[in-house]
Design an enzyme around this catalytic site. Structure first.
Site, PDB file in Angstrom:
ATOM      1  N   TYR A 198      15.590  -9.101  -6.091  1.00 19.72           N
ATOM      2  CA  TYR A 198      14.982  -8.192  -5.111  1.00 19.72           C
ATOM      3  C   TYR A 198      16.043  -7.351  -4.405  1.00 19.72           C
ATOM      4  O   TYR A 198      15.779  -6.233  -3.991  1.00 19.72           O
ATOM      5  CB  TYR A 198      14.225  -8.995  -4.038  1.00 19.72           C
ATOM      6  CG  TYR A 198      12.801  -9.326  -4.374  1.00 19.72           C
ATOM      7  CD1 TYR A 198      12.489 -10.100  -5.482  1.00 19.72           C
ATOM      8  CD2 TYR A 198      11.757  -8.883  -3.561  1.00 19.72           C
ATOM      9  CE1 TYR A 198      11.187 -10.429  -5.776  1.00 19.72           C
ATOM     10  CE2 TYR A 198      10.443  -9.207  -3.850  1.00 19.72           C
ATOM     11  CZ  TYR A 198      10.158  -9.979  -4.956  1.00 19.72           C
ATOM     12  OH  TYR A 198       8.864 -10.293  -5.240  1.00 19.72           O
ATOM     13  N   ASP A 220       7.860 -15.747  -5.831  1.00 16.64           N
ATOM     14  CA  ASP A 220       6.804 -14.761  -5.643  1.00 16.64           C
ATOM     15  C   ASP A 220       5.698 -14.995  -6.668  1.00 16.64           C
ATOM     16  O   ASP A 220       4.509 -15.052  -6.331  1.00 16.64           O
ATOM     17  CB  ASP A 220       7.401 -13.350  -5.803  1.00 16.64           C
ATOM     18  CG  ASP A 220       6.367 -12.265  -5.635  1.00 16.64           C
ATOM     19  OD1 ASP A 220       5.556 -12.363  -4.695  1.00 16.64           O
ATOM     20  OD2 ASP A 220       6.352 -11.313  -6.453  1.00 16.64           O
ATOM     21  N   ASP A 235       9.010 -20.993 -16.975  1.00 17.46           N
ATOM     22  CA  ASP A 235       7.867 -20.818 -17.892  1.00 17.46           C
ATOM     23  C   ASP A 235       7.060 -22.114 -17.979  1.00 17.46           C
ATOM     24  O   ASP A 235       5.827 -22.114 -17.908  1.00 17.46           O
ATOM     25  CB  ASP A 235       8.325 -20.318 -19.278  1.00 17.46           C
ATOM     26  CG  ASP A 235       9.527 -21.081 -19.836  1.00 17.46           C
ATOM     27  OD1 ASP A 235      10.110 -21.918 -19.109  1.00 17.46           O
ATOM     28  OD2 ASP A 235       9.886 -20.841 -21.008  1.00 17.46           O
ATOM     29  N   LYS A 239      15.580 -20.821 -14.525  1.00 16.53           N
ATOM     30  CA  LYS A 239      15.614 -20.456 -15.955  1.00 16.53           C
ATOM     31  C   LYS A 239      17.044 -20.663 -16.415  1.00 16.53           C
ATOM     32  O   LYS A 239      17.741 -19.751 -16.872  1.00 16.53           O
ATOM     33  CB  LYS A 239      15.129 -19.004 -16.107  1.00 16.53           C
ATOM     34  CG  LYS A 239      14.917 -18.544 -17.527  1.00 16.53           C
ATOM     35  CD  LYS A 239      13.682 -19.147 -18.199  1.00 16.53           C
ATOM     36  CE  LYS A 239      13.627 -18.715 -19.656  1.00 16.53           C
ATOM     37  NZ  LYS A 239      12.568 -19.426 -20.422  1.00 16.53           N
ATOM     38  N   ASP A 274       1.659 -16.937  -6.169  1.00 17.56           N
ATOM     39  CA  ASP A 274       0.365 -16.295  -6.462  1.00 17.56           C
ATOM     40  C   ASP A 274      -0.425 -17.160  -7.443  1.00 17.56           C
ATOM     41  O   ASP A 274      -1.632 -17.347  -7.300  1.00 17.56           O
ATOM     42  CB  ASP A 274       0.566 -14.901  -7.070  1.00 17.56           C
ATOM     43  CG  ASP A 274       0.588 -13.796  -6.017  1.00 17.56           C
ATOM     44  OD1 ASP A 274       1.071 -14.057  -4.901  1.00 17.56           O
ATOM     45  OD2 ASP A 274       0.127 -12.669  -6.315  1.00 17.56           O
TER      46      ASP A 274
HETATM   47  C1  IPM Z   1       4.952 -11.307  -1.177  1.00 12.85           C
HETATM   48  C2  IPM Z   1       4.720  -9.904  -1.657  1.00 12.85           C
HETATM   49  C3  IPM Z   1       5.979  -9.083  -1.444  1.00 12.85           C
HETATM   50  C4  IPM Z   1       7.060  -9.722  -2.288  1.00 12.85           C
HETATM   51  C5  IPM Z   1       5.833  -7.583  -1.773  1.00 12.85           C
HETATM   52  C6  IPM Z   1       4.741  -6.945  -0.972  1.00 12.85           C
HETATM   53  C7  IPM Z   1       7.122  -6.841  -1.603  1.00 12.85           C
HETATM   54  O1  IPM Z   1       4.301  -9.903  -2.977  1.00 12.85           O
HETATM   55  O2  IPM Z   1       5.299 -11.481   0.010  1.00 12.85           O
HETATM   56  O3  IPM Z   1       4.772 -12.219  -1.961  1.00 12.85           O
HETATM   57  O4  IPM Z   1       7.181  -9.443  -3.501  1.00 12.85           O
HETATM   58  O5  IPM Z   1       7.828 -10.512  -1.741  1.00 12.85           O
HETATM   59 MG    MG Z   2       3.891 -11.809  -3.772  1.00 14.64          MG
END
Ligand code: IPM
Ligand code: MG
Length: 372
Positions: free
Chosen positions: A142, A245, A221, A189, A249
């Site tokens: 990032y 990240d 993975d 990884k 999700d």
């Molecule tokens: C998160 C989001 C952020 C990230 C984005 C909005 C930059 O996806 O906080 O998980 O990738 O960190």
């Molecule tokens: Mg995110």
């Protein structure tokens, strides 16, 4: 306790959900005699519109002079669909994390008993899941050097980590594991990436100081597969920025909706509390956004200041709302009209009357709840 809280609602559904978290915090302040002061500022696409800067100085200064930051969401489709845009909303969030030194992002994932049927995953797989993800937040790909060749045909993003960056979050992850089920899984990884091999080495060394905590390693993975195959195997997951990240999700599917997942981003000096979801532009202003992630982020804020009974009361209120289906359409199959602010009002009401077990909930989705 006196707390000054910087509120950065951001874009899309950010303002709607953050308002519900403020309602919950105000109700807590009233019940427990605290003095919480809220000051709002722009960040993200709205700040680009108003200041041509996704993180204006005013906003950053406010955050630095506050005790904590409550963050909404960031992002707007007009930037997502325009890769050439030089100024982007997300830069505001990334700069904020970096400037405040928020190197550890803590994302709890749990399967609520009342929501087991809402997940597309089988009940017997997710039941009992309780994971705390420790995502490194201010390093890695990032923040590494970015490059786009002049002809626009070649691009790169560098993934860099230093020993110190790995050590400090590793200590937090191990300390968390000591208060949980004494297990840390490092997701990396290391079969391919040099940076991951550094993570393995450093984490292994730090682990030696925590003999009561088991450490194991998973390639990302495989971890992605294990997350939906057998999520109960995890206690604390420790991982670098981008893997964290993605995996968080994925993990949100276990809870039944990404709209439930809260997070705390902490460093040595500052702390920010943010839902893990994005700005959900399609839902903006429709009253369908789930405010629970934001409300639970507010509970994590209270935990951070050791206001544990207060945080617990918010969680109790959330659990009650889930149990009674006072929830937004992402998880509600029973009532049609439960809006974002209705959920917030229910939680606010519950905080003010936690012992009222006789609420008449039958009409609550119409806003006609009464105490009977
Ligand atoms: C998160 C989001 C952020 C990230 C984005 C909005 C930059 O996806 O906080 O998980 O990738 O960190
Ligand atoms: Mg995110």
């Amino acid at each position: 306790m006196k707390l000054s809280i910087a509120v950065l609602p951001g874009d899309g559904i950010g303002p709607e959900v953050t308002n519900q978290a403020i309602k919950a915090l105000k109700a807590i302040a009233l019940e427990f005699n605290h003095d919480f002061k809220f000051t709002k500022a722009d960040v993200g696409a709205i700040a680009i519109d108003n200041y041509n800067n996704p993180l204006p100085d005013e906003t950053l200064n406010l955050c630095k002079s506050s005790d904590a930051v409550l963050f909404g969401a960031i992002g707007h489709p007009k930037y997502d669909n325009n890769p050439a845009a030089k100024i982007r909303p997300e830069q505001g969030l990334l700069k904020l994390r970096k400037e405040l030194g928020l190197y550890a992002n803590i994302r709890p994932v749990k399967a609520y008993e009342t929501l087991l049927d809402k997940s597309p995953l089988k009940k017997n797989i997710i039941q009992g899941t309780d994971i705390s993800i420790y995502r490194e937040l201010t390093g890695g790909i990032y923040f590494g050097e970015k490059h786009l060749s002049e002809d626009g045909n070649e691009a790169s993003d560098l993934c860099v980590y230093s020993r110190n960056e790995i050590e400090r979050i590793t200590h937090l992850a191990f300390q968390a594991a000591q208060n949980r089920n004494n297990k840390v899984t490092l997701v990396d990884k290391a079969n391919v990436l040099e940076s991951s091999r550094l993570w393995r080495k450093v984490v292994g060394e730090v682990a030696a100081q925590y003999s009561d905590v088991d450490l194991d390693f998973l390639f990302v993975d495989n971890a992605a597969m294990q997350m939906i195959l057998n999520p109960k195997q995890f206690d604390v997951i420790l991982t670098e920025n981008m893997f964290g990240d993605i995996i968080s999700d994925e993990a949100s599917v276990i809870g039944g909706s990404i709209g439930l997942l809260a997070s705390a981003s902490v460093g040595d000096k500052y702390a920010m509390f943010e839902p893990i979801h994005g700005s959900f532009p399609q839902a903006t202003g429709k009253g369908i956004a789930n405010p629970i992630a934001s409300i639970l982020s507010a509970a994590m804020l209270l935990d951070h200041f050791e206001l544990l009974s207060e945080a617990e009361l918010i969680r109790l209120a959330v659990e009650k709302s889930l149990k009674l289906d006072i929830t937004t359409p992402d998880i509600n199959t029973k009532f049609e009209n439960v809006t974002t602010s209705r959920v917030g009002e229910f939680i606010e009401d519950f905080i003010s009357n936690p012992n009222e077990t006789n609420l008449n909930f039958t009409n609550i989705h119409l806003g006609q709840s009464t105490i009977i």
